[in-house]
Design a protein around this motif. Sequence first.
Motif, PDB file in Angstrom:
ATOM      1  N   GLY A 151       1.184  -0.984  -0.095  1.00 50.66           N
ATOM      2  CA  GLY A 151      -0.199  -0.117  -0.095  1.00 50.66           C
ATOM      3  C   GLY A 151       0.735   1.004  -0.492  1.00 50.66           C
ATOM      4  N   LEU A 152       1.826   1.331   1.077  1.00 52.90           N
ATOM      5  CA  LEU A 152       2.822   2.345   1.083  1.00 52.90           C
ATOM      6  C   LEU A 152       3.486   2.580  -0.336  1.00 52.90           C
ATOM      7  N   PHE A 153       3.562   1.697  -0.793  1.00 50.49           N
ATOM      8  CA  PHE A 153       4.841   2.013  -2.274  1.00 50.49           C
ATOM      9  C   PHE A 153       3.948   2.546  -3.253  1.00 50.49           C
ATOM     10  N   LEU A 154       2.473   1.399  -3.011  1.00 47.38           N
ATOM     11  CA  LEU A 154       1.553   1.996  -4.280  1.00 47.38           C
ATOM     12  C   LEU A 154       1.138   3.570  -3.789  1.00 47.38           C
ATOM     13  N   ALA A 155       1.314   3.896  -2.833  1.00 45.38           N
ATOM     14  CA  ALA A 155       0.516   5.100  -2.342  1.00 45.38           C
ATOM     15  C   ALA A 155       1.428   6.894  -2.965  1.00 45.38           C
ATOM     16  N   LEU A 156       2.632   5.887  -2.510  1.00 48.48           N
ATOM     17  CA  LEU A 156       4.208   6.675  -3.533  1.00 48.48           C
ATOM     18  C   LEU A 156       3.506   7.169  -4.846  1.00 48.48           C
ATOM     19  N   VAL A 157       3.730   6.053  -5.318  1.00 50.24           N
ATOM     20  CA  VAL A 157       3.265   6.098  -7.240  1.00 50.24           C
ATOM     21  C   VAL A 157       2.448   7.274  -7.523  1.00 50.24           C
ATOM     22  N   LEU A 158       1.537   7.052  -6.446  1.00 52.28           N
ATOM     23  CA  LEU A 158       0.574   7.432  -6.638  1.00 52.28           C
ATOM     24  C   LEU A 158       0.549   9.067  -6.487  1.00 52.28           C
TER      25      LEU A 158
END
Lengths: 772, 252
Positions: A314-321
Amino acid sequence: MYGRLVRNDMAKSKLTTATTMAFIAAAAMLVFLALFMVVHLLGAIDNLMTQSKTPHFMQMHSGTLDEERLKAFAQKNSQVEEFQVLEFLNMEGADILLGDNSLISNVQDNGLCIQSDKFDFLLDLEGRVIRPKPGELYVPLCYFKDGTAKVGDRAVIHGREFRVAGFLRDSQMNSTLSSSKRFLVSQEDFEALRDLGNTEYLIEFRLMDLSMLGAFETAYIGAGLEANGPTITYPLFKMVNAISDGIMMGVILLISALVVAIAFMCIRFTLLAKIEEDYREIGVLKAIGIRVSDIKKIYQAKYAAIGAAGCVLGLFLALVLKDRLLENIRLFMGESHQSFTATLLGITGIILVFLTVMAYVNRVLKRFKSISVQEALRYGTSGEPAKGAQHFTLSRSRLLNVNVFLGIKDVLARKKLYGTMLVVLVLAAFIMIVPINLRHTLESERFIGYMGIGQCDILINIQQTTDISEKAESIVSHLAKDKDISKFALHTTKAFKVKKGDGSEESIKVQLGDHQMFPIAYSEGRAPVSEDEIALSVINAQELGYKVGDVLTLVIQGRERAFKVSGIYSDITNGGKTAKAVFSDKDTGVMWCTLSVALADKALVKTKLSTLTKAFPFAKILDIEDYAEQILGPTINAIGLARSVAIAIALTLSVLVTLLFMRMLVAKDSHAIAILKSLGFTNNDLRWQYGTRSVFVLVIGFVLGTLLANTLGQGMAGGLFASMGAASFRFETHGLSAYVIAPLAMALSVFAATVLGTWKAGSIKLSENIKE
Amino acid sequence: MNNLIVGEDIVKIYGEGDEQRRVLDQVSLTIEEGEFMAVMGPSGSGKTTLMFALSGMDGLDGGRVAYRGRNLAELDERELSDLRRNEMGFVFQQPTLLKNLNILDNIILPALRNGKESAAQLTRKARALMKRMGIESLEKRDITQASGGQLQRAGICRALMGKPSIIFGDEPTGALNSKSAEEIMDIFAQIVDEGTAVMLVTHDAKVAARTQHILFMRDGKIVSELRFLKKNSPSLDQRLRLITERMREVGI
């Protein structure tokens, strides 16, 4: 040892593990993004308002202005740090051309102004104060956002040519919710156009201490200074700036709460299923003296691993988005310089999601304590009889097919297990129906009623021009002669003063004319009929404190006159503050005139529109549908998008959860399936049984979801509209979409997922599942 | 008597590659109409697997099984289900009753699926059977509220509801005390007297002694058999002695 157990277990239930992880990841991502954006938004707004030195108190005023008197007031008042009066040259939309786009059908109040000297600066996209050269035009950002203008475009205002030199951030009027938009030009251009528009004044103050704002406001009103227009204060500017993005963040947070709830349900269901599956083993472990806390650790370890992996994902996706979501805030408000705090808070949010998941797992695991060793070893399952379903027996059921009976009986016997699926389906139905109904309501003809307008075909507006009454009369005499027109009504809006209980006066806009020709819905009472009656919009009635039957005093040309409040109606236009009356008044100045027109043949609307537009270029002539669409268009579009997204989410959710559920049920029921097969039940029989379980749960879920949508959902939407001035909001239900297509779509998804999820039931090996 | 089930060269293999094990190794046998048969052997000898193969609950890796002349391999899943529902009854060591249903519902379930008789007719029939098995007071009970012996009787009632031609019993008395076990065997004897064939899988010589035809299995093969042509002779004790001797001879 835990590591191996966890790995083995996950490998056995890949789909379940992946789904649970996906939901946790989604929740973690959404929580991070929402918190991250909140920090950025607040930071960016603060930055913008600091850079542009937004006024602490602003009074808009149209009419004559005594600047000396204002100056004297400012000097005398010790709280005032700075004071200025800015001019806002209101321009007709039709007179503004940006590139190839005219603002003719734009509902904003567009106007020109020059850069201020002291405060309330209009900034460029780098946050610098803009100093336009002659011939340069700086355009509000919203026209960049909606693609109306781009840098380098040729612009024409009232025949004067400009070049779009850039876009501006306006800390007061940035938001689309603010109804005015300021274009920035040089002093020279401003002077040249001064006589071609209506001048409004922005009387602005910066105070020494913002906390004294309330006292200052009272002092300003008490001094009886210019006040023909709305008053806006610093906190309100801040709120208006925050509201559209803020709503989005609120929605994201709400969705993340929902996703967390769904993740919980997945966890609950998988855990319950797993516990039932492992019932005998747990009994054995307990029997040989292993402590409950040790057994629990195995399960905790598994969910700690899933939770941690989900959160990291989730953190990874959030950083991307995150950068994409910040685009809007960056564009309208600039940088916040709060990246560190925002990231920190976002990560804290994710850790909270993880801790919540673990706390929840622990709660579900509490039932370990109640596992009876004796029952576990003897039956391999908990011995609790099916509560409430005992009287539903095969021997007494005359009508039901055996498979349908077994399906329903299973749901009734294991309510807790199916409760999880039910909650998901209720939610899915809810999030599907609310936007469907909401959008349909906004699009429905009746919604016009909430805008304080009766049902007509064409709406003619005459405003921001000279000789409004004469122009209106000319249209009236034209309409009276036109045979295509079945009826029309002229409404003249004038500003009067209303005398409040404490003796103070407040300005009120009253629409005069016949209010029975095109009736609107009254939430209380009825339209004014006699000269001494007045109807108030919901917000006016609330703010002024009047009920139907009360007597209200208007000051007309210096004379007080009493009116009885005949009714209260919904109106979301003009800030929700309007009034309707039928008395005649010749002396007070007209603010604007509106003509509602009905045609004998609705097919003629387009032709009539063009004839009227040609004949009366000074009037804004609109198809009523276009009018509604202009005001509600962005909202309808946003809700339309929300509806599509909601339907997609609801269906995906239904499919995913049903699939997951059925797969696990089949695994869990393998012994019962083997018994049934040994008794001669075919694979088809089994499919019927599982199909019945899904459909039964779905039907209950859909009914509950619909009820919830029409009560809670309607209440939520009603609350939103009530804040805008619409009373007694009711959903206009789109029967076909909401009660035929939506349930059918859900039924199909759930059914497909059931067939897919129970496919393996047929291949269960009898010999492996029934052998001792 | 006519042949009911004929198995020829039945092969069943479990596992793959090096771990392959022939659980049934070219087993041939015939079950006649109304026959009372027992299959004996130690754990892992293949007796339960043989029962699953003969009833069509499990496919074969070789050989064939014919039920009244119909090759089971040629029947599809539906026909096999129909066959089990209409012609066969099963009784297992642990009672295989469904948890969600009360005892009466469990008993009438497969017959109701047949759709030939109404729930009311079947309920009457089930009550008569329950009375015969001495469990008439249990009909509304949940399965967790009955003893192992009672549940086993309920299982037999269920097996008898469809008037099957054969009842397969996999260690039906294995989980019962000796008194209950004897009562259950009495019931099986009665069933056979009424013309239904019964095939029991057991490692209990006392159970086998009640039957007329005993197959001895070891390592997936039938290694010996015993037939008692008369119903009551030799006596039960003599039969028991003969069986244990034969078990010793064949090393089981």
